[in-house]
Write a protein that holds these residues in place. Structure first.
Motif, PDB file in Angstrom:
ATOM      1  N   HIS A 219      37.705  65.563   5.081  1.00 17.73           N
ATOM      2  CA  HIS A 219      38.442  64.641   4.209  1.00 17.73           C
ATOM      3  C   HIS A 219      37.976  64.885   2.785  1.00 17.73           C
ATOM      4  O   HIS A 219      36.780  65.026   2.534  1.00 17.73           O
ATOM      5  CB  HIS A 219      38.179  63.183   4.605  1.00 17.73           C
ATOM      6  CG  HIS A 219      38.746  62.199   3.632  1.00 17.73           C
ATOM      7  ND1 HIS A 219      40.060  61.805   3.665  1.00 17.73           N
ATOM      8  CD2 HIS A 219      38.189  61.546   2.587  1.00 17.73           C
ATOM      9  CE1 HIS A 219      40.278  60.933   2.691  1.00 17.73           C
ATOM     10  NE2 HIS A 219      39.158  60.762   2.023  1.00 17.73           N
ATOM     11  N   LEU A 220      38.925  64.931   1.848  1.00 24.08           N
ATOM     12  CA  LEU A 220      38.595  65.181   0.450  1.00 24.08           C
ATOM     13  C   LEU A 220      39.335  64.157  -0.401  1.00 24.08           C
ATOM     14  O   LEU A 220      40.565  64.200  -0.487  1.00 24.08           O
ATOM     15  CB  LEU A 220      39.018  66.606   0.082  1.00 24.08           C
ATOM     16  CG  LEU A 220      38.485  67.216  -1.187  1.00 24.08           C
ATOM     17  CD1 LEU A 220      36.962  67.321  -1.149  1.00 24.08           C
ATOM     18  CD2 LEU A 220      39.078  68.603  -1.396  1.00 24.08           C
ATOM     19  N   HIS A 221      38.589  63.228  -0.979  1.00 20.73           N
ATOM     20  CA  HIS A 221      39.206  62.214  -1.831  1.00 20.73           C
ATOM     21  C   HIS A 221      39.890  62.903  -3.007  1.00 20.73           C
ATOM     22  O   HIS A 221      39.453  63.951  -3.480  1.00 20.73           O
ATOM     23  CB  HIS A 221      38.133  61.230  -2.332  1.00 20.73           C
ATOM     24  CG  HIS A 221      38.712  60.051  -3.024  1.00 20.73           C
ATOM     25  ND1 HIS A 221      39.031  60.067  -4.363  1.00 20.73           N
ATOM     26  CD2 HIS A 221      39.036  58.816  -2.564  1.00 20.73           C
ATOM     27  CE1 HIS A 221      39.530  58.888  -4.693  1.00 20.73           C
ATOM     28  NE2 HIS A 221      39.531  58.114  -3.621  1.00 20.73           N
TER      29      HIS A 221
ATOM     30  N   GLY B 269      38.307  71.913   7.452  1.00 19.87           N
ATOM     31  CA  GLY B 269      38.469  71.476   8.834  1.00 19.87           C
ATOM     32  C   GLY B 269      39.633  70.538   9.075  1.00 19.87           C
ATOM     33  O   GLY B 269      39.889  70.150  10.201  1.00 19.87           O
ATOM     34  N   SER B 270      40.346  70.174   8.030  1.00 17.40           N
ATOM     35  CA  SER B 270      41.453  69.235   8.149  1.00 17.40           C
ATOM     36  C   SER B 270      42.787  69.968   8.008  1.00 17.40           C
ATOM     37  O   SER B 270      42.969  70.764   7.083  1.00 17.40           O
ATOM     38  CB  SER B 270      41.338  68.182   7.043  1.00 17.40           C
ATOM     39  OG  SER B 270      42.563  67.541   6.798  1.00 17.40           O
ATOM     40  N   GLU B 271      43.716  69.686   8.919  1.00 14.63           N
ATOM     41  CA  GLU B 271      45.039  70.306   8.836  1.00 14.63           C
ATOM     42  C   GLU B 271      45.736  69.922   7.532  1.00 14.63           C
ATOM     43  O   GLU B 271      46.403  70.741   6.897  1.00 14.63           O
ATOM     44  CB  GLU B 271      45.893  69.895  10.032  1.00 14.63           C
ATOM     45  CG  GLU B 271      47.269  70.533  10.005  1.00 14.63           C
ATOM     46  CD  GLU B 271      48.129  70.145  11.196  1.00 14.63           C
ATOM     47  OE1 GLU B 271      49.333  70.430  11.133  1.00 14.63           O
ATOM     48  OE2 GLU B 271      47.613  69.566  12.164  1.00 14.63           O
ATOM     49  N   PHE B 272      45.591  68.665   7.113  1.00 15.59           N
ATOM     50  CA  PHE B 272      46.198  68.220   5.852  1.00 15.59           C
ATOM     51  C   PHE B 272      45.670  69.049   4.674  1.00 15.59           C
ATOM     52  O   PHE B 272      46.442  69.501   3.834  1.00 15.59           O
ATOM     53  CB  PHE B 272      45.924  66.734   5.617  1.00 15.59           C
ATOM     54  CG  PHE B 272      46.458  66.244   4.295  1.00 15.59           C
ATOM     55  CD1 PHE B 272      47.784  65.846   4.186  1.00 15.59           C
ATOM     56  CD2 PHE B 272      45.649  66.190   3.169  1.00 15.59           C
ATOM     57  CE1 PHE B 272      48.285  65.410   2.965  1.00 15.59           C
ATOM     58  CE2 PHE B 272      46.146  65.761   1.954  1.00 15.59           C
ATOM     59  CZ  PHE B 272      47.466  65.362   1.846  1.00 15.59           C
ATOM     60  N   LEU B 273      44.357  69.229   4.620  1.00 16.96           N
ATOM     61  CA  LEU B 273      43.771  70.011   3.524  1.00 16.96           C
ATOM     62  C   LEU B 273      44.252  71.456   3.560  1.00 16.96           C
ATOM     63  O   LEU B 273      44.548  72.043   2.521  1.00 16.96           O
ATOM     64  CB  LEU B 273      42.241  69.955   3.580  1.00 16.96           C
ATOM     65  CG  LEU B 273      41.606  68.599   3.310  1.00 16.96           C
ATOM     66  CD1 LEU B 273      40.094  68.670   3.516  1.00 16.96           C
ATOM     67  CD2 LEU B 273      41.940  68.111   1.908  1.00 16.96           C
TER      68      LEU B 273
END
Length: 79
Positions: A43-45, A64-68
């Motif tokens: 997660h990256l704010h 590690g995040s699909e969104f990122l």
């Protein structure tokens, strides 16, 4: 801390929250050539995204995040 320096590389790992933006900025300003490894980031704010967009460090790894991976990685032109 989800933002740390290890062997000259800035590591982003786990959930990087808003309070990590200033430490990230300080590390990047102290060593403008330092790469950022975000392979452990889940997660990256948006405040950290803004720091990365402003300073454009070399990015290493794939988050590690699909969104990122889908939305932020192309914006940073590193993937």
């Amino acid at each position: 801390m989800s933002v740390r320096l290890a062997d000259g590389i800035i590591i982003l790992e786990g959930e990087c929250q808003v309070d990590e933006a200033e430490p990230l900025l300080e590390l990047l300003l102290a060593d403008p050539g330092a790469a950022v490894d975000w392979s452990g980031c889940t997660h990256l704010h948006t405040s950290l995204v803004q720091v990365l967009l402003a300073l454009r460090p070399g990015m290493a790894g794939s988050p590690g995040s699909e969104f990122l991976r889908k939305w932020i990685l192309p914006t940073l032109n590193c993937g």
